[in-house]
Design an enzyme around this catalytic site. Structure first.
Site, PDB file in Angstrom:
ATOM      1  N   GLY A 140      -1.758  -2.238 -50.261  1.00 12.23           N
ATOM      2  CA  GLY A 140      -3.099  -2.360 -49.693  1.00 12.23           C
ATOM      3  C   GLY A 140      -4.093  -2.755 -50.784  1.00 12.23           C
ATOM      4  N   HIS A 141      -4.015  -2.073 -51.940  1.00 11.91           N
ATOM      5  CA  HIS A 141      -4.891  -2.439 -53.067  1.00 11.91           C
ATOM      6  C   HIS A 141      -4.587  -3.859 -53.539  1.00 11.91           C
ATOM      7  CE1 HIS A 141      -4.683   2.086 -53.655  1.00 11.91           C
ATOM      8  NE2 HIS A 141      -5.981   1.878 -53.609  1.00 11.91           N
ATOM      9  N   SER A 171      -1.347   4.251 -48.002  1.00 10.44           N
ATOM     10  CA  SER A 171      -2.298   5.177 -48.605  1.00 10.44           C
ATOM     11  C   SER A 171      -1.650   5.753 -49.851  1.00 10.44           C
ATOM     12  CB  SER A 171      -2.592   6.327 -47.623  1.00 10.44           C
ATOM     13  OG  SER A 171      -3.162   7.426 -48.312  1.00 10.44           O
TER      14      SER A 171
END
Ligand code: PAF
Length: 283
Positions: free
Chosen positions: A39-40, A188
């Site tokens: 995600g990052h 996450s």
């Protein structure tokens, strides 16, 4: 990535300013707390595509943790993070100490109003004050033209946008889509803390969102009916304890009775001491 020069690492406010004073503009900032995942990486790639210089901040911000144990156990692996960041094409990593961000004598807090009082704000007192205070510092230090935030923290995104607009901060706040595992679990940093059983159960958040989404697509416009659809799916998974489910106005986060326009479905669910959130916008 072979051939990619490693990013420069700076640790003080002064070093960051000095490194950026000579940097090609525009500057894109990706604020993170480390424990980087795909995600990052998607945020960094987007920043790379849109800016001449890309800065990643890695700072586990104690002021946004409302539970000391959550702060202590938050995953940290700077060496792995720096490798990933370099592979994704970032130029600069800002990895300050707590004392560098909050030196002796520090006494400023940035607090956004009503938007921070529901959902995550209600469940985690003080959390958003910690987020907005550190993000204001990072935007001020970097002077970035753009800053990139994941849509998974939908309320954070709204709150940061509100803060930037209210304080006249010129940085454009860019929202990037949620990245998911093949089974639907939103990526996450906290996912690595799940037990194998909880990890297997955790896609229930996405299934619950999809149940409400299916009801919406079939014509349901009653907010409580959509919340009930999410609760019913979550109830079938005994390892997860729901903290809230929400079907809210996506601009104000006020719960909706009737859906007449866009809406935001969201939830927080605890698996033991690990708390997961997820959301799905309705058009
Ligand atoms: O989303 C996060 O990782 C954090 O809340 C942020 C924006 C880096 C501020 O500490």
């Amino acid at each position: 990535m072979a051939g990619t020069p490693p990013p420069q690492i700076v640790r003080t406010r002064a070093e960051l300013r000095a490194a950026l004073s000579a940097a090609a503009r525009p500057v894109g900032l990706v604020p993170t707390m480390g424990a980087l995942h795909d995600g990052h990486i998607s945020l960094i790639r987007r920043a790379r595509a849109e800016n001449a210089t890309v800065v990643i901040s890695i700072f586990v911000n104690p002021r946004q943790f409302n539970e000391a144990a959550d702060f202590e156990k938050y995953p940290r692996d700077e060496a792995a993070d720096v490798r990933l960041v370099g592979g994704a094409g970032a130029d600069l990593v800002f990895a300050p100490t707590v004392e560098e961000i909050y030196p002796a004598g520090f006494q400023t807090t940035v607090r956004v109003g009503a938007l921070t009082e529901s959902l995550e704000g209600a469940a985690r007192p003080g959390h958003f004050e910690g987020v907005t205070t550190v993000v204001a510092i990072l935007l001020g230090l970097s002077g970035a033209e753009r800053a990139y935030f994941g849509q998974k923290d939908a309320q954070q995104l709204l709150v940061v946008r509100r803060m930037a607009a209210d304080l006249g901060i010129a940085t454009e706040i860019v929202a990037c889509p949620i990245v998911r595992e093949p089974d639907g679990l939103a990526l996450s940093s906290r996912n690595v803390l799940l037990s194998p059983e909880a990890r297997a159960a955790a896609p229930v958040l996405h299934r619950a969102l999809m149940a409400a989404r299916a009801a919406y697509d079939a014509g349901e416009r009653d907010g409580e009916a959509l919340r009930a659809a999410m609760r019913a799916t979550l109830a079938a998974e005994p390892l997860g304890t729901p903290e809230y489910v929400s079907c809210a106005d996506p601009a104000t986060l006020v719960e909706l009775n009737r859906i007449g326009g866009p809406a935001l479905l969201s939830m927080a669910v605890r698996f033991g001491r690990v708390r997961l959130i997820d959301n799905e916008p309705l058009p």
